[in-house]
Design an enzyme around this catalytic site. Sequence first.
Site, PDB file in Angstrom:
ATOM      1  N   ARG A  18     -59.722  96.779  16.334  1.00  0.00           N
ATOM      2  CA  ARG A  18     -59.063  97.395  15.163  1.00  0.00           C
ATOM      3  C   ARG A  18     -59.014  96.403  13.983  1.00  0.00           C
ATOM      4  O   ARG A  18     -59.768  96.538  13.031  1.00  0.00           O
ATOM      5  CB  ARG A  18     -57.651  97.859  15.564  1.00  0.00           C
ATOM      6  N   ASP A  19     -58.184  95.394  14.077  1.00  0.00           N
ATOM      7  CA  ASP A  19     -58.068  94.435  12.972  1.00  0.00           C
ATOM      8  C   ASP A  19     -59.406  93.749  12.747  1.00  0.00           C
ATOM      9  O   ASP A  19     -59.822  93.495  11.613  1.00  0.00           O
ATOM     10  CB  ASP A  19     -56.987  93.395  13.320  1.00  0.00           C
ATOM     11  N   HIS A 210     -48.591  87.473  14.941  1.00  0.00           N
ATOM     12  CA  HIS A 210     -49.924  88.000  14.586  1.00  0.00           C
ATOM     13  C   HIS A 210     -50.452  87.081  13.479  1.00  0.00           C
ATOM     14  O   HIS A 210     -50.173  87.286  12.304  1.00  0.00           O
ATOM     15  CB  HIS A 210     -49.737  89.444  14.113  1.00  0.00           C
ATOM     16  N   HIS A 212     -53.250  85.302  11.250  1.00  0.00           N
ATOM     17  CA  HIS A 212     -54.617  85.206  10.726  1.00  0.00           C
ATOM     18  C   HIS A 212     -54.907  83.722  10.482  1.00  0.00           C
ATOM     19  O   HIS A 212     -53.988  82.912  10.316  1.00  0.00           O
ATOM     20  CB  HIS A 212     -54.754  86.057   9.463  1.00  0.00           C
ATOM     21  N   CYS A 243     -57.700  92.051   6.560  1.00  0.00           N
ATOM     22  CA  CYS A 243     -57.174  93.326   6.095  1.00  0.00           C
ATOM     23  C   CYS A 243     -57.894  93.702   4.811  1.00  0.00           C
ATOM     24  O   CYS A 243     -57.991  92.888   3.892  1.00  0.00           O
ATOM     25  CB  CYS A 243     -55.662  93.211   5.855  1.00  0.00           C
ATOM     26  N   ASN A 252     -58.127  87.088  12.696  1.00  0.00           N
ATOM     27  CA  ASN A 252     -56.984  86.667  13.514  1.00  0.00           C
ATOM     28  C   ASN A 252     -57.356  85.407  14.282  1.00  0.00           C
ATOM     29  O   ASN A 252     -58.532  85.067  14.397  1.00  0.00           O
ATOM     30  CB  ASN A 252     -56.660  87.759  14.550  1.00  0.00           C
TER      31      ASN A 252
HETATM   32  P1  HMG Z   1     -52.533 108.682   0.874  1.00  0.00           P
HETATM   33  O1  HMG Z   1     -53.698 108.897  -0.049  1.00  0.00           O
HETATM   34  O2  HMG Z   1     -51.225 108.302   0.259  1.00  0.00           O
HETATM   35  O3  HMG Z   1     -52.306 109.918   1.854  1.00  0.00           O
HETATM   36  O4  HMG Z   1     -52.974 107.581   1.927  1.00  0.00           O
HETATM   37  P2  HMG Z   1     -52.062 111.421   1.593  1.00  0.00           P
HETATM   38  O5  HMG Z   1     -51.082 111.876   2.621  1.00  0.00           O
HETATM   39  O6  HMG Z   1     -51.780 111.700   0.133  1.00  0.00           O
HETATM   40  O7  HMG Z   1     -53.502 112.077   1.951  1.00  0.00           O
HETATM   41  C1  HMG Z   1     -54.671 111.782   1.200  1.00  0.00           C
HETATM   42  C2  HMG Z   1     -55.892 112.084   2.062  1.00  0.00           C
HETATM   43  O8  HMG Z   1     -55.922 111.233   3.203  1.00  0.00           O
HETATM   44  C3  HMG Z   1     -55.913 113.513   2.569  1.00  0.00           C
HETATM   45  O9  HMG Z   1     -57.278 113.863   2.734  1.00  0.00           O
HETATM   46  C4  HMG Z   1     -55.307 113.376   3.927  1.00  0.00           C
HETATM   47  O10 HMG Z   1     -55.675 114.384   4.825  1.00  0.00           O
HETATM   48  C5  HMG Z   1     -55.879 112.039   4.381  1.00  0.00           C
HETATM   49  P3  HMG Z   1     -58.063 114.715   1.602  1.00  0.00           P
HETATM   50  O11 HMG Z   1     -57.257 115.965   1.444  1.00  0.00           O
HETATM   51  O12 HMG Z   1     -58.070 113.852   0.367  1.00  0.00           O
HETATM   52  O13 HMG Z   1     -59.425 114.901   2.204  1.00  0.00           O
HETATM   53  N1  HMG Z   1     -55.035 111.387   5.368  1.00  0.00           N
HETATM   54  C6  HMG Z   1     -55.486 110.963   6.566  1.00  0.00           C
HETATM   55  N2  HMG Z   1     -56.702 111.010   7.144  1.00  0.00           N
HETATM   56  C7  HMG Z   1     -56.811 110.495   8.389  1.00  0.00           C
HETATM   57  N3  HMG Z   1     -55.785 109.930   9.048  1.00  0.00           N
HETATM   58  C8  HMG Z   1     -54.565 109.864   8.497  1.00  0.00           C
HETATM   59  C9  HMG Z   1     -54.379 110.401   7.201  1.00  0.00           C
HETATM   60  N4  HMG Z   1     -53.315 110.496   6.390  1.00  0.00           N
HETATM   61  C10 HMG Z   1     -53.730 111.095   5.271  1.00  0.00           C
HETATM   62  N5  HMG Z   1     -53.571 109.282   9.176  1.00  0.00           N
HETATM   63  C11 HMG Z   1     -52.862 106.499   4.059  1.00  0.00           C
HETATM   64  C12 HMG Z   1     -52.079 107.138   2.924  1.00  0.00           C
HETATM   65  C13 HMG Z   1     -51.882 105.747   4.931  1.00  0.00           C
HETATM   66  C14 HMG Z   1     -53.571 107.565   4.848  1.00  0.00           C
HETATM   67  C15 HMG Z   1     -53.899 105.545   3.450  1.00  0.00           C
HETATM   68  O14 HMG Z   1     -53.214 104.664   2.597  1.00  0.00           O
HETATM   69  C16 HMG Z   1     -54.640 104.724   4.468  1.00  0.00           C
HETATM   70  O15 HMG Z   1     -55.375 105.258   5.287  1.00  0.00           O
HETATM   71  N6  HMG Z   1     -54.511 103.399   4.413  1.00  0.00           N
HETATM   72  C17 HMG Z   1     -55.215 102.510   5.309  1.00  0.00           C
HETATM   73  C18 HMG Z   1     -54.293 101.445   5.759  1.00  0.00           C
HETATM   74  C19 HMG Z   1     -54.976 100.523   6.733  1.00  0.00           C
HETATM   75  O16 HMG Z   1     -55.590 100.953   7.690  1.00  0.00           O
HETATM   76  N7  HMG Z   1     -54.835  99.199   6.485  1.00  0.00           N
HETATM   77  C20 HMG Z   1     -55.316  98.213   7.384  1.00  0.00           C
HETATM   78  C21 HMG Z   1     -54.488  98.134   8.634  1.00  0.00           C
HETATM   79  S1  HMG Z   1     -52.946  97.277   8.408  1.00  0.00           S
HETATM   80  C22 HMG Z   1     -53.338  95.619   8.694  1.00  0.00           C
HETATM   81  O17 HMG Z   1     -54.491  95.281   8.829  1.00  0.00           O
HETATM   82  C23 HMG Z   1     -52.217  94.613   8.828  1.00  0.00           C
HETATM   83  C24 HMG Z   1     -51.912  94.254  10.276  1.00  0.00           C
HETATM   84  O18 HMG Z   1     -53.087  93.777  10.931  1.00  0.00           O
HETATM   85  C25 HMG Z   1     -50.833  93.164  10.324  1.00  0.00           C
HETATM   86  C26 HMG Z   1     -51.138  91.955   9.418  1.00  0.00           C
HETATM   87  O19 HMG Z   1     -52.198  91.342   9.572  1.00  0.00           O
HETATM   88  O20 HMG Z   1     -50.302  91.700   8.571  1.00  0.00           O
HETATM   89  C27 HMG Z   1     -51.408  95.458  11.061  1.00  0.00           C
HETATM   90 MG    MG Z   2     -53.850  91.745  10.831  1.00  0.00          MG
END
Ligand code: HMG
Ligand code: MG
Length: 303
Positions: A18-19, A210, A212, A243, A252
Site C-alpha cells: 500500500r504505502d 510508522h 519514513h 505519500c 518507509n
Molecule cells: P473527494 O473528491 O473529496 O471525494 O475525495 P468525494 O466524496 O467528493 O467524491 C469525489 C469522487 O471520488 C467521486 O467520484 C466519488 O465516487 C469518488 P466521481 O463521481 O467524481 O467519479 N470517491 C471514491 N472512489 C473510490 N473510493 C473511495 C471514494 N470516495 C470518493 N473511497 C477522497 C476524497 C478521500 C476519496 C480522496 O481525497 C482520496 O482518494 N484521497 C487519497 C488519499 C490517499 O490515498 N493518500 C495516501 C494514503 S495516506 C498516507 O500515505 C499516509 C500514511 O502512510 C501515514 C504516514 O506516512 O503519515 C497512512
Molecule cells: Mg506512510
Amino acid sequence: MSQASRADQVKIVEVGPRDGLQNEKQPISFEQRKDFILDLMQTGLKNIEVGSCVSAKWVPQMARSDELFAALPQQPDIHLSLLTPNIKGFDAALAVGCKEVAVFTAASESFTQKNINCSIAESLDKFAEIMHKAKQYNVKVRGYVSCMVDCPYEGAIDPRQVAKVSKQLFDMGCYEISLGDTIGTATPDRVKQVWQACLSEMDSQFLAGHFHNTYGMAVANTYQSLEQGIRIFDASLAGLGGCPYAKGASGNVATEDLYYLLSRMGLATGIDEAALMRASQNISAVLQRKNPSNFAQAYAQQC
Ligand code: HMG
Ligand code: MG
C-alpha cells in the site's frame, strides 16, 4: 499478552503493497501486486496492508485494491487489511470480506486537506460512520495519524496535537493508532517528545511507529521508540513508499532493516529471514532498482 512477553515481541505491519506501491512512478500490474503479497505471506509477516480503497483518480496505483484483496488466499493467522478514507471505501472493503481496515487522518489541518480533501474534524466524522458499521460487521479498525513531528505544509507540529488526535481515534474505537513521520524528518529527540505526549493519553500497546526514511533516521527513531516501550512498527519491504501528497518524502523504513535491528536485539518478529530476503529480491527485480536496505545489500554480498 502479558507485559513480560510483550517486552520481547514486536508486531510488524507490512505496508509495502500500500504505502510502498501507492507512490510508485512506473506501472505495477495487478498480477505483480498480487505476487508481491503472496511472497510476503510466506515470510512470517502476520499483518499486511494490501492496498487502499481510495479514489483511483487521486491514487491510480491503488486502483482495484478491493479486487486484489478478493484474489488473495485468506489465512486465519495472517491479517490482510485495506486503507479506507470514507464509507465508500469501507463498503468496498466490506464487500470483499475484508475484516480489518485502516482509517487515516493527520495532526496537521493542511496535510489532511491535501491528502483527503477535508478538515481533521470532518475526517473524524467520516470515521465515526465507518466505526459504526465496522462494529456491526465485526471489522477491526486501525487509525493513522500523519505528521507526527512535521507537516510538509505547516512545519513543526505540537506533540500535544498528535496526542489529541490519536486519543480521538482511540476513543472512537480504533484498536491501534499508528503515528506517521510522513516526510521522514523526525529525529529521536522529537520522537521521544511525541511518545511521551501520547503515552500520557494511552498505553504503549495501542501505539505504533510508522517511520519514513527520507533522512536515514528511521532505524534510530525505531530504537528510540523501543526505549519508550513501543512494540509495533510499520515497514515496507525494500524501503518502498512515500505519500503522493507529501512531496519529496521517501519510503518507509525497510522491513529488512527493521528485521535486522529487532532480531539482533533478541526481539521476536516471527520472520523467516530467507523467505524475507527472497521476497525482497523479487520485488527489487520487478521494480528494477537497487534495494536501499543496508541489510538487503549486505545479505546479497554474503550469498
Ligand atoms: P473527494 O473528491 O473529496 O471525494 O475525495 P468525494 O466524496 O467528493 O467524491 C469525489 C469522487 O471520488 C467521486 O467520484 C466519488 O465516487 C469518488 P466521481 O463521481 O467524481 O467519479 N470517491 C471514491 N472512489 C473510490 N473510493 C473511495 C471514494 N470516495 C470518493 N473511497 C477522497 C476524497 C478521500 C476519496 C480522496 O481525497 C482520496 O482518494 N484521497 C487519497 C488519499 C490517499 O490515498 N493518500 C495516501 C494514503 S495516506 C498516507 O500515505 C499516509 C500514511 O502512510 C501515514 C504516514 O506516512 O503519515 C497512512
Ligand atoms: Mg506512510
